[in-house]
Design an enzyme around this catalytic site. Structure first.
Site, PDB file in Angstrom:
ATOM      1  N   ASP A   1      72.494  31.927   4.624  1.00 52.96           N
ATOM      2  CA  ASP A   1      73.574  32.365   3.555  1.00 52.96           C
ATOM      3  C   ASP A   1      73.417  33.622   4.421  1.00 52.96           C
ATOM      4  O   ASP A   1      73.764  34.514   4.684  1.00 52.96           O
ATOM      5  CB  ASP A   1      74.128  32.204   2.542  1.00 52.96           C
ATOM      6  CG  ASP A   1      75.692  32.970   2.609  1.00 52.96           C
ATOM      7  OD1 ASP A   1      76.939  32.256   3.294  1.00 52.96           O
ATOM      8  OD2 ASP A   1      75.964  33.508   1.502  1.00 52.96           O
TER       9      ASP A   1
ATOM     10  N   LYS B   1      74.288  36.889   7.076  1.00 51.55           N
ATOM     11  CA  LYS B   1      75.178  38.448   6.808  1.00 51.55           C
ATOM     12  C   LYS B   1      74.190  39.611   7.036  1.00 51.55           C
ATOM     13  O   LYS B   1      74.206  40.359   7.518  1.00 51.55           O
ATOM     14  CB  LYS B   1      75.137  38.195   5.682  1.00 51.55           C
ATOM     15  CG  LYS B   1      76.599  37.279   4.467  1.00 51.55           C
ATOM     16  CD  LYS B   1      76.589  37.067   3.125  1.00 51.55           C
ATOM     17  CE  LYS B   1      77.753  35.820   2.770  1.00 51.55           C
ATOM     18  NZ  LYS B   1      77.845  35.861   1.942  1.00 51.55           N
TER      19      LYS B   1
ATOM     20  N   VAL C   1      89.939  30.850   0.365  1.00 52.50           N
ATOM     21  CA  VAL C   1      90.387  31.884   0.921  1.00 52.50           C
ATOM     22  C   VAL C   1      91.773  32.210   1.677  1.00 52.50           C
ATOM     23  O   VAL C   1      92.622  32.964   1.656  1.00 52.50           O
ATOM     24  CB  VAL C   1      89.591  32.774   1.908  1.00 52.50           C
ATOM     25  CG1 VAL C   1      89.199  34.290   2.548  1.00 52.50           C
ATOM     26  CG2 VAL C   1      87.676  32.844   1.806  1.00 52.50           C
TER      27      VAL C   1
HETATM   28  P1  NAP Z   1      87.249  26.263   2.004  1.00 54.42           P
HETATM   29  O1  NAP Z   1      88.200  26.141   0.420  1.00 54.42           O
HETATM   30  O2  NAP Z   1      86.795  24.907   2.103  1.00 54.42           O
HETATM   31  O3  NAP Z   1      88.775  25.789   3.014  1.00 54.42           O
HETATM   32  C1  NAP Z   1      89.039  25.538   4.359  1.00 54.42           C
HETATM   33  C2  NAP Z   1      90.244  25.411   5.101  1.00 54.42           C
HETATM   34  O4  NAP Z   1      90.153  24.999   5.873  1.00 54.42           O
HETATM   35  C3  NAP Z   1      90.805  24.591   4.184  1.00 54.42           C
HETATM   36  O5  NAP Z   1      92.500  24.341   3.574  1.00 54.42           O
HETATM   37  C4  NAP Z   1      90.837  23.034   5.070  1.00 54.42           C
HETATM   38  O6  NAP Z   1      91.609  21.851   4.702  1.00 54.42           O
HETATM   39  C5  NAP Z   1      90.835  23.639   6.427  1.00 54.42           C
HETATM   40  N1  NAP Z   1      89.743  23.121   7.318  1.00 54.42           N
HETATM   41  C6  NAP Z   1      88.568  23.277   7.556  1.00 54.42           C
HETATM   42  N2  NAP Z   1      88.017  22.767   8.464  1.00 54.42           N
HETATM   43  C7  NAP Z   1      88.940  22.394   9.189  1.00 54.42           C
HETATM   44  C8  NAP Z   1      89.959  21.287  10.347  1.00 54.42           C
HETATM   45  N3  NAP Z   1      87.982  21.282  11.446  1.00 54.42           N
HETATM   46  N4  NAP Z   1      90.466  21.239  10.905  1.00 54.42           N
HETATM   47  C9  NAP Z   1      91.811  22.226  10.251  1.00 54.42           C
HETATM   48  N5  NAP Z   1      91.866  22.406   8.858  1.00 54.42           N
HETATM   49  C10 NAP Z   1      90.289  22.151   8.618  1.00 54.42           C
HETATM   50  O7  NAP Z   1      86.743  27.015   2.671  1.00 54.42           O
HETATM   51  P2  NAP Z   1      87.065  28.705   1.595  1.00 54.42           P
HETATM   52  O8  NAP Z   1      85.941  29.035   0.367  1.00 54.42           O
HETATM   53  O9  NAP Z   1      87.918  29.408   1.834  1.00 54.42           O
HETATM   54  O10 NAP Z   1      85.641  29.393   3.359  1.00 54.42           O
HETATM   55  C11 NAP Z   1      86.702  29.811   4.437  1.00 54.42           C
HETATM   56  C12 NAP Z   1      85.682  30.600   5.142  1.00 54.42           C
HETATM   57  O11 NAP Z   1      85.412  32.152   3.892  1.00 54.42           O
HETATM   58  C13 NAP Z   1      84.610  30.194   5.611  1.00 54.42           C
HETATM   59  O12 NAP Z   1      83.754  30.328   6.549  1.00 54.42           O
HETATM   60  C14 NAP Z   1      83.213  31.246   4.215  1.00 54.42           C
HETATM   61  O13 NAP Z   1      82.289  30.909   4.798  1.00 54.42           O
HETATM   62  C15 NAP Z   1      84.418  31.991   4.446  1.00 54.42           C
HETATM   63  N6  NAP Z   1      83.957  32.738   3.289  1.00 54.42           N
HETATM   64  C16 NAP Z   1      83.872  32.346   2.133  1.00 54.42           C
HETATM   65  C17 NAP Z   1      84.528  32.968   0.877  1.00 54.42           C
HETATM   66  C18 NAP Z   1      84.516  32.120  -0.986  1.00 54.42           C
HETATM   67  O14 NAP Z   1      84.326  33.495  -1.999  1.00 54.42           O
HETATM   68  N7  NAP Z   1      84.908  30.443  -0.936  1.00 54.42           N
HETATM   69  C19 NAP Z   1      83.578  34.400   1.031  1.00 54.42           C
HETATM   70  C20 NAP Z   1      83.708  34.981   2.378  1.00 54.42           C
HETATM   71  C21 NAP Z   1      83.475  34.536   3.635  1.00 54.42           C
HETATM   72  P3  NAP Z   1      92.184  21.184   3.491  1.00 54.42           P
HETATM   73  O15 NAP Z   1      93.053  21.972   2.794  1.00 54.42           O
HETATM   74  O16 NAP Z   1      93.176  20.170   4.346  1.00 54.42           O
HETATM   75  O17 NAP Z   1      90.824  20.583   3.622  1.00 54.42           O
HETATM   76  N1  HSE Z   2      78.463  31.025  -1.023  1.00 55.47           N
HETATM   77  C1  HSE Z   2      78.681  32.366  -0.887  1.00 55.47           C
HETATM   78  C2  HSE Z   2      77.978  33.067  -1.521  1.00 55.47           C
HETATM   79  C3  HSE Z   2      79.899  32.482  -0.124  1.00 55.47           C
HETATM   80  O1  HSE Z   2      77.666  32.731  -2.195  1.00 55.47           O
HETATM   81  O2  HSE Z   2      78.105  34.307  -1.322  1.00 55.47           O
HETATM   82  C4  HSE Z   2      79.831  34.307   0.175  1.00 55.47           C
HETATM   83  O3  HSE Z   2      79.706  34.827   1.368  1.00 55.47           O
END
Ligand code: NAP
Ligand code: HSE
Length: 430
Positions: A201, A205, A14
């Protein structure tokens, strides 16, 4: 204020999308806001990791203090995930008078109300539209678009991973494990996919949606949750032969100021709009007393769709700062938390039984339903997979949860019933 400075926590799926949207839509954003948005710090875990967006490496830090105690930063955009540590970080940021935009439903489901109150005390905004159904602006819809109405029901597909799995199992007959692995590879699934497949999850929501829709303060424990692990291809095929599709559905309803929030595998008629939502797509159906039925459809996850929601929230925060109206995201609950009892929760049900194929068996089964005043809309009997056995599949008319549980218990006590194979809620046929 000609430039709003942000600290971005997270540069993963994200976070990378947020940087891209801010860079690619820079002109449009400046035109709409009349000011610039500038990233000044990015918090990550691993400073050495290669990044696939263009950033100034001096923005990167692994020290949260460089964001929360940074006097230059106006807004923290939290897209790193996590609950306890992230909550502390955001509390600190709010106490430093920084506005928050987050995509973190796990955090908001647990600490959301507390953080919203703290934000109000500090005259700050905290916006979280990206945390529910990714790119669908559903929070904005409930808070603004339908503000004048009394919302009675919210029903939706709010987890992309489980919808992807159910679509592939139903349409292509693929096995559960294979499809789950595909969803993980495509990046929809959470780091621990059990929170997707076990319904947590979606429950988080739905809790956020229910609190917004019904203006109550419900807790995660108030949500009844069942996942999709135990759905078999036979369940899917029987549902199909009766004209239904199985989906993981979140349902929140309010009648007489009493609510029910549930996430469970649910049968929908094959032509129901939610049954037609395929793959990782999400959709949220909202029923308001005045507006009637509305439905919102779109990508529920993924880098750019989620980032679009994050940046739209960020733009609203910036507008509020410029208008001097920040700090109004928390709204006092209008209604006391009141939950429906089992005798007040009504729906239709699909029930599948493995029974002895002998004279009188069917009558014993129907006696149980007659005693509990359950009547049927559809019944199907087929030979079972062992000699002398049959499978009975039925769809009830609307009954209470209490009637359902009493009937299932009594069926389990009958000698002719070998086992209750499965039972699911049925929605979409009023
Ligand atoms: P991700 O790809 O795992 O990325 C997490 C990022 O946060 C990485 O850059 C990581 O650093 C950094 N990070 C994690 N823990 C940390 C800590 N303790 N200190 C410093 N940096 C830290 O996760 P994501 O999929 O982008 O999701 C992020 C958030 O958005 C979550 O809350 C998720 O539920 C929400 N979300 C995601 C989606 C989706 O489609 N992915 C959709 C809706 C909501 P590094 O890069 O150095 O490892
Ligand atoms: N794991 C979640 C999903 C990502 O599959 O909908 C978005 O919140």
């Amino acid at each position: 204020m000609n430039t709003i400075k942000i600290g971005l926590c997270g540069l993963g799926t994200v976070g990378t999308g947020v940087v891209r949207v801010l860079q690619d839509h820079q002109e449009r954003i400046r035109h709409k806001l009349g000011c610039e948005i500038e990233i000044v710090k990015i918090l990550v875990n691993d400073l050495a990791k290669p990044r696939d967006v263009i950033i100034d490496r001096k923005w990167l830090t692994d020290n949260p203090d460089e964001l929360v105690n940074n006097q230059d930063i106006d807004v923290i955009v939290e897209v790193m995930g996590g609950i306890e540590q992230t909550n502390q970080l955001l509390e600190q940021a709010l106490n430093q008078k920084k506005h928050i935009v987050t995509a973190n439903k796990d955090l908001m489901a647990v600490y959301g109300q507390k953080l919203l109150r703290l934000a109000k005390e500090n005259h700050c905004d905290i916006l979280y539209d990206a945390s529910i159904a990714g790119g669908i602006p559903i929070v904005r819809t409930l808070v603004d678009g339908l503000a004048s109405d009394h919302i009675q029901k919210v029903m939706g597909i709010v987890n992309g991973t489980t919808n992807y799995i159910m679509t592939k199992m139903t349409d292509e007959g693929l096995p559960y494990k294979e499809v789950l692995q595909e969803a993980q590879e495509l990046g929809f699934a959470e780091a621990d996919p059990s929170s997707d497949v076990d319904g947590l999850d979606a429950a988080r929501k739905m809790l956020l949606l229910a609190n917004l829709a019904f203006k109550m303060e419900l807790n995660l424990d108030d949500v009844d949750v069942k996942g999709i692990r135990h759905i078999t291809s036979d369940d899917i095929n029987f549902a199909k032969s009766l004209g239904y599709t199985i989906k993981l559905i979140g349902i929140a309803s309010m009648d007489d100021h009493k609510t029910e929030v549930a996430v469970e595998p649910t049968l929908l008629p094959q032509d129901h709009p939610l049954a037609l939502v395929k793959n990782e797509y999400n959709a949220v159906y909202v029923h308001g007393e005045a507006v009637g039925e509305t439905m919102f459809y779109g990508p529920g996850a993924g880098s750019l769709p989620t980032a679009t929601a994050v940046v739209s929230d960020l733009m609203e925060v910036v507008r509020n700062i410029r208008l001097g109206i920040s700090g109004n995201t928390y709204i006092d609950p209008q209604y006391e938390r009141q939950l429906k009892t089992d005798s007040e929760k009504y729906s239709r049900h699909f029930i599948r039984l493995d029974v002895e194929d002998q004279a009188g068996a069917f009558q014993e089964i129907t006696n149980v339903f007659t005693t509990n005043q359950v009547s049927f809309a559809k019944i199907l009997q087929l030979p079972g997979d062992k000699d002398g056995r049959a499978e009975i599949v039925m769809i009830t008319h609307k009954i209470s949860q209490e009637q359902l549980l009493k009937s299932l218990q009594a069926l389990g006590e009958l000698a002719v019933v070998e086992r209750l194979i499965s039972h699911y809620r049925v929605e979409g046929e009023e």
